[in-house]
Design a protein around this motif. Sequence first.
Motif, short mmCIF file in Angstrom:
data_model
loop_
_atom_site.label_atom_id
_atom_site.label_comp_id
_atom_site.label_asym_id
_atom_site.label_seq_id
_atom_site.Cartn_x
_atom_site.Cartn_y
_atom_site.Cartn_z
N ARG A 32 0.83 -1.21 0.00
CA ARG A 32 0.00 0.00 0.00
C ARG A 32 0.86 1.25 0.00
NH1 ARG A 32 -2.82 -4.10 1.71
NH2 ARG A 32 -5.11 -4.15 1.50
N LEU A 33 2.00 1.20 0.66
CA LEU A 33 2.93 2.33 0.59
C LEU A 33 3.44 2.50 -0.84
CD1 LEU A 33 4.97 1.69 3.86
CD2 LEU A 33 3.53 3.69 3.41
N VAL A 34 3.74 1.38 -1.49
CA VAL A 34 4.18 1.42 -2.89
C VAL A 34 3.09 2.03 -3.77
CG1 VAL A 34 4.80 0.02 -4.90
CG2 VAL A 34 5.79 -0.51 -2.65
N ALA A 35 1.85 1.56 -3.56
CA ALA A 35 0.73 2.06 -4.37
C ALA A 35 0.51 3.56 -4.16
CB ALA A 35 -0.55 1.29 -4.02
N ALA A 36 0.88 4.06 -2.98
CA ALA A 36 0.72 5.49 -2.70
C ALA A 36 1.87 6.31 -3.28
CB ALA A 36 0.63 5.71 -1.19
N ASP A 200 -8.75 -0.24 8.64
CA ASP A 200 -8.62 1.03 9.36
C ASP A 200 -7.24 1.18 9.98
OD1 ASP A 200 -11.21 1.67 8.65
OD2 ASP A 200 -12.08 0.87 10.50
N VAL A 201 -6.65 0.08 10.46
CA VAL A 201 -5.28 0.13 10.94
C VAL A 201 -4.35 0.60 9.83
CG1 VAL A 201 -3.35 -1.24 11.84
CG2 VAL A 201 -5.65 -1.67 12.67
N LEU A 202 -4.53 0.02 8.64
CA LEU A 202 -3.69 0.40 7.51
C LEU A 202 -3.93 1.85 7.09
CD1 LEU A 202 -4.06 -2.90 5.44
CD2 LEU A 202 -2.03 -2.14 6.68
N HIS A 203 -5.17 2.32 7.23
CA HIS A 203 -5.48 3.72 6.93
C HIS A 203 -4.63 4.65 7.79
CE1 HIS A 203 -7.79 7.46 6.51
NE2 HIS A 203 -7.86 7.49 7.84
N TYR A 204 -4.56 4.38 9.09
CA TYR A 204 -3.79 5.24 9.98
C TYR A 204 -2.29 5.11 9.73
CZ TYR A 204 -8.02 6.17 12.70
OH TYR A 204 -9.26 6.58 13.10
N LEU A 205 -1.82 3.88 9.54
CA LEU A 205 -0.40 3.68 9.30
C LEU A 205 0.05 4.37 8.02
CD1 LEU A 205 -0.02 -0.10 10.27
CD2 LEU A 205 0.96 1.85 11.49
#
Length: 512
Positions: A32-36, A200-205
Amino acid sequence: MRTNNSAPEQNSRVRCLVTGGTGYIGGRLAPRLVAAGHTVRVLARTPEKLHDVPWSADVEIVRGDLNDLDSLRAACRDVDVVYYLVHSMSSDAADTFAETERRSAENLATAAYEAKVGRIVYLGGLHPGSGELSPHLASRAEVGRILLDSDVPTMVLQAGPVIGSGSASFEMIRHLTNRLPVMTTPKWVRNRIQPIAIRDVLHYLLACATLDYSPNRSYDIGGPEVSTYVDMMNVYAEVAELRRRRVLVLPVLTPKLASLWVGLVTPLPPRLAMPLIESVQCEAIAYERDIDALIPPPPAGLTSYRDAVRLALRRTANGEIETHWVNATVPSIPSDPLPSDPDWAGETVYTDMRSRECAAHPKTVWEVVESIGGENGWYSFPLAWSVRGWIDRCAGGVGLSRGRRDPHRVQTGEALDFWRVEHVERGRVLRLRAEMKVPGGAWLELRVTPVGRERARLDQRAIFFPHGLAGRLYWYSVLPFHAVVFGGMLENITSKAERIEANGTQEAAAAS
């Protein structure tokens, strides 16, 4: 406190280091960091475990260990944000794992400061502000304090039970509720807890990467509801269309006894069930919502527990589990290469080698091989495999109940019933290492080789390195069953491949 003054600017491309990339949370955060649009480096003690993940080519994978300061210094170089997502879930003595966690946190803080990292993001656990904590919650709280007192600005996100496909908390609830219409439980299952969906955890991270300044404090994060484990099991039963479960509370049921019971009924071994159970002795709720001023909730709002269960069940049913708890709980897998010398370290090697050709394309044979285990079974004598799994569970092993993450595809390092995938050479070789309780080391290797046009040969090899006399006696005691178990497996795999091939040929002919 000295601080680094290199916080990443909001909405900029951030250089991130993810520790715990082979774990449940880290394995989902990295892609998800990569996708961002961020540059991602992943630290792993065993990088081989990440070679097969879909996002491996998009990140930099480096070998390192939290107990090795030099490897951390190299990993933190040219990094803006470090995600600290490593937790010990061992049931070892409290002082042992607590000291390991303390030393790891101190090493990370030192390496991050020396590398001028702008921010550390640590995922800890919700806990009350006063009162006695379980050993694992106390250790997590101490790790948070060490990082907050370090020379690098740190955000500590404190979360309750994480609910998602493959998470340990969800799997414990799922298996207990599915299998037990009536449960005997400790009295603290009625303590208040605040679960949170993995999304939601991933949203905050993810949002922590691009904050325009670096606060140095802890924040509670939780889902929209405060509940109890009893309520959570009953909501699960409703979503899964099961009858409401009856719960009998026993005040004398200790965490040790409860963990043994959970280990017998669910795939979670007692050493993992123990810290989970100990943690719910304390109320785990969000006492403040200050995070909302810094990171707003997702546009659609926080996910309710009921919706989190519904999503997790859907992904489980569809075989869409990104990461699973079983792939994060056994350290140093894979580590030992499969020995090919019949004399290894002075020990005798026992092998059972079988081979069979079939009228099927190698690709078809491989697809059957790669789908082995879990709901698909082991293609021979199901009762024998079930009995062996129950014997293993009774002996304190993992048994067969872990299943598999994906019904069709395996990855290096992941669990497959009571095996661990040690090596995958896609289309050719699958090697499994036994994690069952046996007096020695055991492997099972399946190798597909093309032989002529539209034909393949399946070579099957079981290897056992006995430990002492007990290992030798074990091998000869199970030897009479090999013809049925391993012989049947070989025949049934190739026969299924031939049937698939034949059906495909008939369908193609009908279509033409």
